[in-house]
Design a protein around this motif. Structure first.
Motif, PDB file in Angstrom:
ATOM      1  N   ARG A   1      38.492-140.605 118.228  1.00 55.25           N
ATOM      2  CA  ARG A   1      39.431-141.087 118.745  1.00 55.25           C
ATOM      3  C   ARG A   1      39.889-142.342 118.305  1.00 55.25           C
ATOM      4  O   ARG A   1      41.527-142.672 118.020  1.00 55.25           O
ATOM      5  CB  ARG A   1      39.607-140.835 120.631  1.00 55.25           C
TER       6      ARG A   1
ATOM      7  N   GLN B   1      33.420-137.998 119.923  1.00 54.01           N
ATOM      8  CA  GLN B   1      34.654-137.584 120.221  1.00 54.01           C
ATOM      9  C   GLN B   1      34.916-139.789 120.513  1.00 54.01           C
ATOM     10  O   GLN B   1      36.141-139.918 119.151  1.00 54.01           O
ATOM     11  CB  GLN B   1      34.614-137.350 121.341  1.00 54.01           C
ATOM     12  N   ILE B   2      34.039-140.792 120.515  1.00 56.10           N
ATOM     13  CA  ILE B   2      34.816-142.167 121.034  1.00 56.10           C
ATOM     14  C   ILE B   2      35.937-142.225 119.071  1.00 56.10           C
ATOM     15  O   ILE B   2      36.475-142.691 119.017  1.00 56.10           O
ATOM     16  CB  ILE B   2      33.961-142.984 121.968  1.00 56.10           C
TER      17      ILE B   2
ATOM     18  N   ASN C   1      30.854-131.238 120.464  1.00 56.00           N
ATOM     19  CA  ASN C   1      29.817-131.528 121.352  1.00 56.00           C
ATOM     20  C   ASN C   1      29.918-132.907 121.389  1.00 56.00           C
ATOM     21  O   ASN C   1      28.566-132.870 121.967  1.00 56.00           O
ATOM     22  CB  ASN C   1      28.873-130.937 120.163  1.00 56.00           C
ATOM     23  N   ASP C   2      29.951-133.819 121.437  1.00 55.76           N
ATOM     24  CA  ASP C   2      29.307-134.995 120.814  1.00 55.76           C
ATOM     25  C   ASP C   2      30.388-136.578 121.513  1.00 55.76           C
ATOM     26  O   ASP C   2      30.875-136.620 120.982  1.00 55.76           O
ATOM     27  CB  ASP C   2      28.452-135.619 120.045  1.00 55.76           C
ATOM     28  N   ALA C   3      29.298-137.008 122.485  1.00 58.20           N
ATOM     29  CA  ALA C   3      31.340-137.598 123.368  1.00 58.20           C
ATOM     30  C   ALA C   3      30.713-138.739 122.617  1.00 58.20           C
ATOM     31  O   ALA C   3      32.248-138.897 122.350  1.00 58.20           O
ATOM     32  CB  ALA C   3      30.567-138.164 124.787  1.00 58.20           C
ATOM     33  N   GLN C   4      30.062-139.636 121.927  1.00 54.08           N
ATOM     34  CA  GLN C   4      30.140-140.640 120.703  1.00 54.08           C
ATOM     35  C   GLN C   4      30.831-140.114 119.581  1.00 54.08           C
ATOM     36  O   GLN C   4      31.616-140.845 119.557  1.00 54.08           O
ATOM     37  CB  GLN C   4      28.612-140.484 121.044  1.00 54.08           C
TER      38      GLN C   4
ATOM     39  N   GLY D   1      25.689-149.325 120.205  1.00 54.73           N
ATOM     40  CA  GLY D   1      26.855-148.301 120.729  1.00 54.73           C
ATOM     41  C   GLY D   1      28.083-147.914 120.580  1.00 54.73           C
ATOM     42  O   GLY D   1      28.789-147.425 121.111  1.00 54.73           O
ATOM     43  N   THR D   2      27.986-147.907 119.238  1.00 55.80           N
ATOM     44  CA  THR D   2      29.067-146.890 118.868  1.00 55.80           C
ATOM     45  C   THR D   2      27.883-145.353 117.380  1.00 55.80           C
ATOM     46  O   THR D   2      26.896-146.015 117.266  1.00 55.80           O
ATOM     47  CB  THR D   2      30.017-147.731 117.680  1.00 55.80           C
TER      48      THR D   2
END
Lengths: 368, 368
Positions: free
Chosen positions: A249, A245-246, A240-243, A90-91
């Protein structure tokens, strides 16, 4: 003041004109000594046996999905083989997973030296949200419910009940056995002059001379364990990758950077997270070089797939970064010289260290 | 002193000879009022919409496996249908999962009243190691990476960025819409004398009289929200299943019981974990009774599969426990009376509340 200091330092190194001057200034390359003793956690056979089981046991993570070996896989150079490591389910993780091999010699663990012992590194990895996401109390209860662990903890530590801090100690002791100090380079340094090819010998000269690698990769460990900004290119994954970025951040948030840095950051800031000094942005601890043949991809964000790319990067004087270290300059290496350097780098790796995954000892119902 | 107090209380109740006396002493049964207002988190349509999405979103757990709805499934009475709930992957839970239906009215959440608002209950569930095992910062970053959530948080709360505490508020607001107050019992109390069968009406008399249910299940909520030890039998799972043992030992450890209690405990100690008073061992908060037709199995450890078993248990005066409440006495109900009581209990449930699971709004790459 800071700008002046940088200029002064730069001048020092630019004034080094000969290989002899360079080698005089930095610790010499040398064969690795015995693994340093750890008086508060001495190595014993019982701890090694216990630590090996724990290293491969997925129950040391939150959802029993992830062992130490998930990201430090003996079959992948004791890293995980990805540019940026996979993470807890999930991460995704945000940095390249470093090898366990010879980590026993390091005084600063992780890419920005956040931990100072294998024991505390294991704790960070087990509990980190992007790594093991484990809770120490939960893990302790799990271990206490495994008769094999009850037996082994007693044998290793004399305790009646497994505890989390002792589990970390056992893991660290096992990791201190994952060592290579018999590579061709070591054999050569120990007197076997045939252990290196002529090309590798030339590469070794370049390493300590024209290529200036020794400025940071020095001493028996081939690391000064200091922090440098070499201008490693950004990894586009963080844009380019939302995960991803999470993951980035989350790190910025968890490490308490300012709102402005949080909003604008698109890369790993390295040592800055610890010091919060702007000049430390982009600084990472010099990695040791042994075993590198097996640990691709390279750099803290895994942006280089091969050692050829790495050598090419240094030959160009590193990357683009306003904070780049003045130690990096264009090298003007010939093709032959780059090949020689690669030959030397490959001589640092030796035989692959393979440890097969043991079965996880099962839970049992306990009467007590 | 404690023993004297118990005896005195016992005498009080044994002295109640008539139904009228009983009903005078305890709050009357009544239809449910409107859901209580929460001035610090008023209900709005935007919050309901957001909270509903979050209630079903698995990204509010550590490994994105577990949503609120995983253990509070609308198709399973908004519980999870197991005696003792399933848990976070790699763990099992230690208590029966309670229904969300009408939880809006409760002032004490969880079986031993550990939380006092739906907001704080959600926090405990999201972060609890045997429930969601989530980290608030990680969850916050995940939500911030979902454009649909960015939009909905702004609409619901006027913020530029989703935050974890606001997510809890939205979930709580959604849960406050999961309410049933139109069961046959409510209709009857509101004047529709045909809403209950004759058997149910007789059951209602028994409930408030001979069966003495009203001693604890009273008022509009049919719960005194107080704590009682009724001698619920042990669930053998805690002796026969290694994973359940881990769950129970973890709770004892995390809640700081003494070594002696930790070693010897083979059951949920209820209110004792909070107060650490021996007389509170085995006390649990009286559950409300609405919607019970859909929420089997029953009791904090789910040891009874059917309402028949529950009524039978009370008819016998509860279970065996040295600390059992003196409120429990053998009832000598006839078979017909037990049937009537069951008819009344069934009249408390009304229509099933089904909410279909919405799709999880996807992550997206964000420029900012």
């Amino acid at each position: 003041m800071a700008a002046l200091a940088v200029c002064a330092m730069s001048a020092v190194f630019l004034n080094i004109k000969s290989d002899a001057q360079l080698q005089e200034r930095f610790p010499n390359l040398a064969p690795l000594p015995e693994v340093p003793q750890t008086p508060d956690n001495p190595t014993t056979e019982a701890k090694i046996e216990l630590g090996k089981l724990l290293f491969f046991d997925r129950r040391t993570s939150g959802d029993v999905s992830t062992s130490c070996s998930s990201c430090h896989d003996p079959h992948k150079g004791w890293g995980d083989g990805n540019p940026v490591s996979k993470g807890y389910p999930g991460t995704v993780h945000w940095r390249n997973s470093q090898t366990v091999v010879n980590a026993a010699y390091l005084k600063k663990l992780f890419w920005a030296g956040e931990d100072t012992s294998l024991e505390s590194q294991a704790d960070s990895a087990v509990t980190g949200n992007l790594a093991g996401n484990g809770d120490p109390d939960t893990i302790e209860e799990r271990l206490a419910q495994v008769p094999e662990y009850v037996r082994l903890f007693k044998e290793a530590f004399g305790v009646e009940r497994p505890t989390y801090p002792l589990a970390l100690k056992a893991i660290a002791v096992f990791e201190r056995t994952v060592v290579t100090k018999d590579a061709p380079f070591d054999q050569y340094m120990n007197g076997d002059k045939k252990a290196l090819s002529d090309s590798a010998k030339r590469g070794m000269e370049l390493f300590q001379g024209k290529a200036r690698c020794i400025q940071c990769h020095n001493g028996p460990l081939m690391s000064d364990e200091s922090f440098h900004n070499i201008g490693v290119p950004k990894n586009p994954l963080f844009e380019n990758d939302a995960q991803r970025q999470i993951a980035l951040r989350f790190q910025h948030y968890a490490r308490g950077v300012s709102e402005e840095v949080y909003r604008g950051a698109d890369r790993d800031l390295g040592l800055y997270y610890t010091t919060k000094r702007p000049e430390d942005k982009g600084k990472f601890r010099t990695p040791p070089l042994r075993y590198i043949e097996y640990t691709a991809p390279y750099m803290h964000n895994g942006v280089f797939e091969s050692l050829e790319e790495v050598v090419d990067f240094y030959n160009k004087g590193g990357g683009d970064d306003p904070r780049k270290s003045p130690l990096l300059q264009s090298l003007d290496l010939t093709k032959q010289e780059m090949n020689d350097l690669l030959e030397f780098l490959k001589s640092l790796s030796g035989e692959e260290i393979i440890v097969e995954e043991p079965p996880e000892p099962p839970y049992a119902v306990l009467d007590e």
